[in-house]
Write a protein that holds these residues in place. Sequence first.
Motif, PDB file in Angstrom:
ATOM      1  N   ALA A 260      41.790  46.348  54.227  1.00  0.00           N
ATOM      2  CA  ALA A 260      40.732  47.199  53.671  1.00  0.00           C
ATOM      3  C   ALA A 260      39.465  46.435  53.346  1.00  0.00           C
ATOM      4  CB  ALA A 260      41.234  47.899  52.414  1.00  0.00           C
ATOM      5  N   ALA A 261      39.488  45.121  53.500  1.00  0.00           N
ATOM      6  CA  ALA A 261      38.322  44.282  53.171  1.00  0.00           C
ATOM      7  C   ALA A 261      37.838  44.572  51.747  1.00  0.00           C
ATOM      8  CB  ALA A 261      37.203  44.477  54.186  1.00  0.00           C
ATOM      9  N   VAL A 262      38.778  44.556  50.799  1.00  0.00           N
ATOM     10  CA  VAL A 262      38.458  44.841  49.396  1.00  0.00           C
ATOM     11  C   VAL A 262      37.523  43.774  48.852  1.00  0.00           C
ATOM     12  CG1 VAL A 262      39.465  44.895  47.068  1.00  0.00           C
ATOM     13  CG2 VAL A 262      40.534  46.176  48.930  1.00  0.00           C
ATOM     14  N   THR A 263      36.466  44.222  48.187  1.00  0.00           N
ATOM     15  CA  THR A 263      35.477  43.288  47.622  1.00  0.00           C
ATOM     16  C   THR A 263      35.684  43.059  46.125  1.00  0.00           C
ATOM     17  OG1 THR A 263      33.924  45.109  47.214  1.00  0.00           O
ATOM     18  CG2 THR A 263      33.735  43.932  49.322  1.00  0.00           C
ATOM     19  N   HIS A 264      36.247  44.056  45.435  1.00  0.00           N
ATOM     20  CA  HIS A 264      36.488  43.962  44.002  1.00  0.00           C
ATOM     21  C   HIS A 264      37.882  44.519  43.725  1.00  0.00           C
ATOM     22  CE1 HIS A 264      32.133  44.064  44.495  1.00  0.00           C
ATOM     23  NE2 HIS A 264      32.014  43.453  43.327  1.00  0.00           N
ATOM     24  N   LEU A 265      38.634  43.844  42.880  1.00  0.00           N
ATOM     25  CA  LEU A 265      40.018  44.247  42.625  1.00  0.00           C
ATOM     26  C   LEU A 265      40.266  44.348  41.126  1.00  0.00           C
ATOM     27  CD1 LEU A 265      42.910  44.831  43.614  1.00  0.00           C
ATOM     28  CD2 LEU A 265      43.313  42.348  43.591  1.00  0.00           C
ATOM     29  N   VAL A 266      40.794  45.523  40.715  1.00  0.00           N
ATOM     30  CA  VAL A 266      41.176  45.754  39.316  1.00  0.00           C
ATOM     31  C   VAL A 266      42.679  45.999  39.291  1.00  0.00           C
ATOM     32  CG1 VAL A 266      40.869  47.199  37.273  1.00  0.00           C
ATOM     33  CG2 VAL A 266      38.926  46.787  38.814  1.00  0.00           C
ATOM     34  N   VAL A 267      43.410  45.211  38.485  1.00  0.00           N
ATOM     35  CA  VAL A 267      44.863  45.359  38.413  1.00  0.00           C
ATOM     36  C   VAL A 267      45.286  45.528  36.962  1.00  0.00           C
ATOM     37  CG1 VAL A 267      45.209  43.972  40.492  1.00  0.00           C
ATOM     38  CG2 VAL A 267      45.326  42.874  38.256  1.00  0.00           C
ATOM     39  N   VAL A 268      46.392  46.234  36.761  1.00  0.00           N
ATOM     40  CA  VAL A 268      46.964  46.353  35.423  1.00  0.00           C
ATOM     41  C   VAL A 268      47.502  44.973  35.025  1.00  0.00           C
ATOM     42  CG1 VAL A 268      49.242  47.019  36.341  1.00  0.00           C
ATOM     43  CG2 VAL A 268      48.586  47.700  34.032  1.00  0.00           C
ATOM     44  N   PRO A 269      47.350  44.564  33.750  1.00  0.00           N
ATOM     45  CA  PRO A 269      47.804  43.226  33.359  1.00  0.00           C
ATOM     46  C   PRO A 269      49.274  42.977  33.678  1.00  0.00           C
ATOM     47  CG  PRO A 269      46.467  44.185  31.627  1.00  0.00           C
ATOM     48  CD  PRO A 269      46.705  45.270  32.641  1.00  0.00           C
ATOM     49  N   ARG A 270      50.131  43.871  33.211  1.00  0.00           N
ATOM     50  CA  ARG A 270      51.565  43.780  33.518  1.00  0.00           C
ATOM     51  C   ARG A 270      52.117  45.187  33.612  1.00  0.00           C
ATOM     52  NH1 ARG A 270      53.966  38.968  33.201  1.00  0.00           N
ATOM     53  NH2 ARG A 270      56.034  39.903  32.987  1.00  0.00           N
ATOM     54  N   LEU A 271      53.106  45.358  34.476  1.00  0.00           N
ATOM     55  CA  LEU A 271      53.710  46.676  34.650  1.00  0.00           C
ATOM     56  C   LEU A 271      55.181  46.498  35.003  1.00  0.00           C
ATOM     57  CD1 LEU A 271      53.329  49.772  34.815  1.00  0.00           C
ATOM     58  CD2 LEU A 271      52.860  49.469  37.269  1.00  0.00           C
ATOM     59  N   ARG A 272      56.029  47.021  34.129  1.00  0.00           N
ATOM     60  CA  ARG A 272      57.479  46.948  34.339  1.00  0.00           C
ATOM     61  C   ARG A 272      57.920  45.536  34.732  1.00  0.00           C
ATOM     62  NH1 ARG A 272      56.268  52.196  35.973  1.00  0.00           N
ATOM     63  NH2 ARG A 272      55.996  51.763  38.181  1.00  0.00           N
ATOM     64  N   GLY A 273      57.437  44.561  33.970  1.00  0.00           N
ATOM     65  CA  GLY A 273      57.860  43.189  34.174  1.00  0.00           C
ATOM     66  C   GLY A 273      57.153  42.447  35.289  1.00  0.00           C
ATOM     67  N   ARG A 274      56.176  43.073  35.923  1.00  0.00           N
ATOM     68  CA  ARG A 274      55.475  42.424  37.034  1.00  0.00           C
ATOM     69  C   ARG A 274      54.079  41.980  36.605  1.00  0.00           C
ATOM     70  NH1 ARG A 274      55.727  45.712  42.550  1.00  0.00           N
ATOM     71  NH2 ARG A 274      54.813  43.719  43.196  1.00  0.00           N
ATOM     72  N   ASP A 275      53.684  40.795  37.058  1.00  0.00           N
ATOM     73  CA  ASP A 275      52.336  40.285  36.858  1.00  0.00           C
ATOM     74  C   ASP A 275      51.716  40.143  38.243  1.00  0.00           C
ATOM     75  OD1 ASP A 275      50.087  38.483  36.660  1.00  0.00           O
ATOM     76  OD2 ASP A 275      50.780  37.979  34.650  1.00  0.00           O
ATOM     77  N   TYR A 276      50.796  41.067  38.572  1.00  0.00           N
ATOM     78  CA  TYR A 276      50.293  41.134  39.942  1.00  0.00           C
ATOM     79  C   TYR A 276      49.415  39.934  40.297  1.00  0.00           C
ATOM     80  CZ  TYR A 276      52.178  45.835  40.050  1.00  0.00           C
ATOM     81  OH  TYR A 276      53.035  46.913  40.008  1.00  0.00           O
ATOM     82  N   LEU A 277      48.693  39.378  39.322  1.00  0.00           N
ATOM     83  CA  LEU A 277      47.865  38.213  39.605  1.00  0.00           C
ATOM     84  C   LEU A 277      48.740  37.007  39.932  1.00  0.00           C
ATOM     85  CD1 LEU A 277      44.937  38.479  37.037  1.00  0.00           C
ATOM     86  CD2 LEU A 277      45.076  39.321  39.389  1.00  0.00           C
TER      87      LEU A 277
END
Length: 556
Positions: free
Chosen positions: A97-114
């Motif tokens: 998608a050639a994403v230029t800006h990314l917003v992620v939830v800090p943690r979700l159900r034990g997952r850290d996406y960063l």
Amino acid sequence: MTIPALLAVRRRLDGTVQAFVSDDEEITYAGLDDASRALAGRLVAAGVTKGSRVGLVMPNGIGWATAALAVMRVGAVLVPLSTLLRPSELLAQLRVAAVTHLVVVPRLRGRDYLDELASVAPRLTRQVRHGSAHPDLPSLRWLRTSDELPAGAAPAAVVEALGRAVRPADDLVVLFTSGSRGTPKGVLHTHGGGLRAVASSLDSRRIGRGERLYIPMPFFWTGGFGGGLLSALVAGATLLTEAVPEPARTLRFLERERVTLFRGWPDQAARLAAHPAFAATDLSALRPASLGAVLPPATRPAPGARANLFGMTETFGPYCGSRLDTDLPADRHGSCGQPFTGVEVRIADPETGTALPPGTEGEIRLRGPNVMRGIVGRHRADVFDADGFYPTADRGLLDADGYLWYRGRLDDMVKVRGATVYPMEVEAVLRALPGVTDAYVTDIAAADVGAGAAATDADAGTGAGTGAGPGAGGTREIAAVVVARLLDDPDGPDELDELAGQARARLSSFKIPTRWLFVRDPHRVPRLASGKVDIQALRRLLAEEGTPVSRKLRSE
């Protein structure tokens, strides 16, 4: 219309009306307009502008809706990303998608996406946050968790000017989709095309101003985004959703919020109806266009009596249907209804693209303003045919009155002992049997069903057929996972043979599954991150846990 123009309309007409209710929070249309405008100012101050592609990894909720509308109201392109994606899958979609800006939830159900992204793209977070491009994601310029957005905001006049500059032809969203065997593709929709597609199905779905619509589907899927969030916005309805649906809590939520339309997954509706608290739950506010399992028994439609709303991500949801509170004519039961305004349906020869006459099966092809603008990274000539139709790889026919009948996927055909079987046909029969709430049919290698299956060919006197379906190699057999909640002993051989016998009364012998797996919990059916059934995992499950029917039922 456009998203910023639509927000202005909703504020003017329904400012004090609840826009969204999610678990323990709610917001009015005026509040949503204010919140998304304020967040848009912060995003613009951080570099987001018209044409930016902003990825969003967050669970369902008012926060998701606010962030998405903030992105779209300034002309940036929303890229909803599934919270179910594994790190390598997320990285691939960000790249596509050639994403230029990314917003992620800090943690979700034990997952850290960063942290997970860093595991597949080392030093990604550090490099991007220091203004350097990362070789795995060269387009990504900015990455933040949802609670790290900068406090500073662009002037309100700038946000308003960006909103006024948005045109219906501007890109709105990149939605990822995949077939059960395909690789994900990013589908591009414009403001005008997407909102027009949503509006065209509202009457059939019976979503109008003041309706209280429950949609459990994640907003990162078309069903939740177009069928839920934008449907409520276009109609002036109230959207009710949950981050993680759970039967007892959902029943309390439906009763408390006086939900009028329950749409979503049929298996979720079946689970609610089977829950001990269901009988004591007041669902009297529900209207007939809701899923039948949650309606009073006397008002439930017969199987096939209501149109099977038919659509896809490429059409931003349903493109064919009929009113969900009204039965189809008796001779149209089982059909998908008729195409909505904005979509032209052609049945074509899949090889030549030649249009076929009414009543003839072929490939469903689509054209019109509701259809996607294109697919990210693909030339238009590689996506649409010479007449501008999109080849869907779906198989079906249009009858003389324009009703669409879906017959399955072109690539789902299986050869069994030399005969053609379409899994969808078998699924439809199984789903209509007493005690069955859902069914999933596929083909597996004959070796996977034991020696008894090989004897079937000899007993039938037809010889072994050559597999021609996906994953075929040698003789193929039909197998089924059945979600059954009414059988006393779903693992017992008597019940299995009884159900197979009922199927035999409705299907040719070569279409009868030779291996079955009964489950009470529909979550046992393996799915991809897109929500579609994972066919390869389904085959493994059937090979490992499925039970063969008796040889007598297979060969008589």
